[in-house]
Write an enzyme that holds these catalytic residues in place. Structure first.
Site, short mmCIF file in Angstrom:
data_model
loop_
_atom_site.label_atom_id
_atom_site.label_comp_id
_atom_site.label_asym_id
_atom_site.label_seq_id
_atom_site.Cartn_x
_atom_site.Cartn_y
_atom_site.Cartn_z
N LYS A 1 26.25 30.41 112.72
CA LYS A 1 25.52 29.19 113.11
C LYS A 1 26.34 28.38 114.12
O LYS A 1 25.81 27.90 115.12
CB LYS A 1 25.21 28.34 111.86
CG LYS A 1 24.12 28.98 111.00
CD LYS A 1 23.99 28.40 109.60
CE LYS A 1 23.01 29.24 108.78
NZ LYS A 1 22.90 28.83 107.37
N GLN B 1 25.49 24.67 103.28
CA GLN B 1 25.30 26.10 103.04
C GLN B 1 25.22 26.38 101.54
O GLN B 1 26.10 25.99 100.77
CB GLN B 1 26.46 26.89 103.67
CG GLN B 1 26.30 28.39 103.59
CD GLN B 1 25.12 28.93 104.40
OE1 GLN B 1 24.91 28.56 105.55
NE2 GLN B 1 24.34 29.80 103.79
N ASP C 1 17.35 22.40 107.72
CA ASP C 1 17.07 23.62 106.95
C ASP C 1 15.66 23.55 106.36
O ASP C 1 15.15 24.56 105.87
CB ASP C 1 18.08 23.76 105.80
CG ASP C 1 19.06 24.90 106.04
OD1 ASP C 1 18.75 25.79 106.84
OD2 ASP C 1 20.14 24.88 105.41
#
Ligand code: NAD
Length: 291
Positions: free
Chosen positions: A52, A96, A119
């Site tokens: 990322k 994450q 997200d």
């Protein structure tokens, strides 16, 4: 049979984003800034976050990586989230997953400002998505929608079988593909670990979305001739011939499924890179909304 090359498609989309960021920079406007919070040393999580950050660098975004030991307390993590919510330089951020067992993931997701939730995991974004309102779409399903769109795969009126009902992949995917939209307008069957005669359900699908987390679970005999097969699974299996000692396989047995499929995604190089690209698109959107 055609391979849906997620790696190639993600490079194309990233190049488009880069061109847009070059324009933003030339106009001296706000450069999109993504932050990632990585807790602990789970090798898969580290590798996703690395990818990322690398992608942010490629497209010209600013990026911030916050790494903490797995001993961090829930309260400390919530403080970090509060700071990121308040930091005007940060357009969007991700935490994450998975998190260490002593931290409540739901509490963490609920603490993220929905306006920065790139997200697309916060219930506000999930609810907006479900009602067809403008929202940050969850990154993996969003990436799959882009694959279907860019490969001109017809979804309207098709029967889609989603295997796996997670909050981040299976459930939102089933909602997105049943919406009155393009891609969308599918008749969707959402299957899971309690589904009876799963093989027969999958065999009826024009489009199969596999998000289970079991290596090579869906085999060619479960795939209807001409079906589109999207494999979300990322499973590490032992492989002594590799320097790393493992290799990645999907939830679909690629070779046998490819004999039946019209389109199929490989693992690696399929859905994974598209998930990262979606995150960039959501961050770009967040930075534009802020202006
Ligand atoms: P999860 O691990 O949270 O849940 C698994 C789902 O599979 C559950 O809904 C369960 O009901 C279902 N399931 C389990 N065993 C089953 C069985 N025998 N028959 C039918 N259904 C069964 O799901 P997840 O987080 O969506 O992850 C699924 C896989 O996708 C994992 O391999 C994960 O690593 C991968 N993943 C990949 C990406 C990507 O970017 N490519 C993103 C997220 C997850």
């Amino acid at each position: 049979m055609k391979i849906i090359d997620g790696k190639e498609l993600s490079e194309i989309i990233k190049t488009e984003i880069k061109a847009e960021v070059d324009g933003i920079r030339a106009r001296k406007e706000n450069i999109p800034h993504l932050a990632a919070v990585l807790i602990g040393d789970n090798p898969a999580s580290r590798s996703y976050v690395r990818s990322k950050v690398r992608s942010c660098e490629f497209v010209g975004f600013e990026s911030t990586l916050i790494q903490k030991d797995s001993s961090i307390s829930e309260a400390e993590l919530l403080d970090i989230i509060r700071e990121l919510n308040e930091n005007e330089d940060i357009d969007g951020f991700i935490v994450q997953l998975p998190l260490p067992k002593h931290i409540d993931e739901t509490k963490v997701i609920l603490a993220i400002d929905p306006a920065k939730d790139v997200d697309g995991f916060h219930p506000i974004n999930f609810g907006k998505m479900a009602q067809g309102l403008d929202a940050y779409l969850p990154a993996t399903p969003f990436g799959i929608l882009q694959m279907l769109e860019r490969y001109h795969i017809e979804t309207s009126g098709k029967h889609c079988v989603v295997v796996g009902r997670s909050n981040i992949v299976g459930t939102p995917m089933s909602i997105l593909l049943s919406r009155k939209a393009n891609p969308g307008n599918c008749t969707v069957t959402l299957t899971h670990s309690r589904t009876k005669d799963l093989g027969a359900e999958i065999l009826r699908a024009d489009i199969i979305i596999a998000a289970i987390g079991i290596p090579n679970f869906i085999t060619g005999d479960m795939v209807k001739k001409g079906a589109v097969v999207i494999d979300v699974g990322i499973n590490r299996i032992d492989d002594a011939s590799r320097k790393s000692g493992y290799r990645l396989v999907g939830d679909v047995d690629f070779d046998s499924a490819a004999e039946k499929a019209s389109f199929i995604t490989p693992v690696p190089g399929g859905v994974g890179p598209m998930t990262v690209t979606s995150l960039l698109l959501n961050t770009l959107k967040a930075s534009k909304l802020k202006v």
